[in-house]
Design an enzyme around this catalytic site. Structure first.
Site, PDB file in Angstrom:
ATOM      1  CB  CYS A  81      -9.712   0.653  -0.611  1.00 26.39           C
ATOM      2  SG  CYS A  81      -8.211   1.052  -1.530  1.00 26.39           S
ATOM      3  CB  CYS A  96      -2.068   5.529   0.839  1.00 25.12           C
ATOM      4  SG  CYS A  96      -2.423   5.646  -0.922  1.00 25.12           S
ATOM      5  CB  CYS A 145      -0.895  -0.029   1.237  1.00 25.82           C
ATOM      6  SG  CYS A 145      -1.843   1.478   1.478  1.00 25.82           S
ATOM      7  CB  CYS A 199      -2.464  -3.755  -3.130  1.00 22.47           C
ATOM      8  SG  CYS A 199      -4.011  -3.221  -3.864  1.00 22.47           S
ATOM      9  CB  CYS A 213      -4.423  -4.081   2.507  1.00 26.69           C
ATOM     10  SG  CYS A 213      -5.873  -3.014   2.568  1.00 26.69           S
TER      11      CYS A 213
END
Length: 118
Positions: A85, A57, A55, A74, A76
């Site tokens: 998400c 972010c 991920c 991902c 996740c």
């Protein structure tokens, strides 16, 4: 041929994954396609650098350890278990940020990547 041929292949594979996963889960990309492009580019970068689409972010103290843990790879665990998400890549249709698309142009992702690099 561009110098980024391998990177482009990884980017295209992450784009294809995201499109297929959205269709399979009945989720949609963000109403702002640049959000989708940035997330897919981040997943591709992690796939290339770490061998797994971690991920992009979240902040990690140790990305290699996180990849081995696989919780944030991902899709996740929160996405697989609850359709949640954090990246806003896969959004349920009843969410205000959900667009109508489950596809995105590879050229658009590359354009967004270029604006981020410059």
């Amino acid at each position: 041929m561009s110098a980024n041929t391998e990177s482009d292949k990884v980017l295209e594979s992450m784009k294809n994954f995201a499109e297929k996963y959205a269709k399979r889960t009945g989720t949609y990309f963000c109403v702002d396609p640049s959000v989708t492009a940035v997330v897919i580019e981040g997943l591709a970068r992690h796939k290339e650098e770490l061998g797994s689409p971690l991920c992009p972010c979240r902040h990690y103290e140790d990305k290699v350890a996180e990849v081995k843990n696989s919780f944030w790879n991902c899709p996740c665990v929160p996405m697989r278990e609850r359709n949640d998400c954090h990246c806003m890549l896969f959004i349920p249709s009843d969410n205000d940020f959900a667009g109508e698309e489950q596809d995105i142009s590879l050229d658009f992702i590359k354009e967004v990547r270029e604006t981020m690099a410059g």
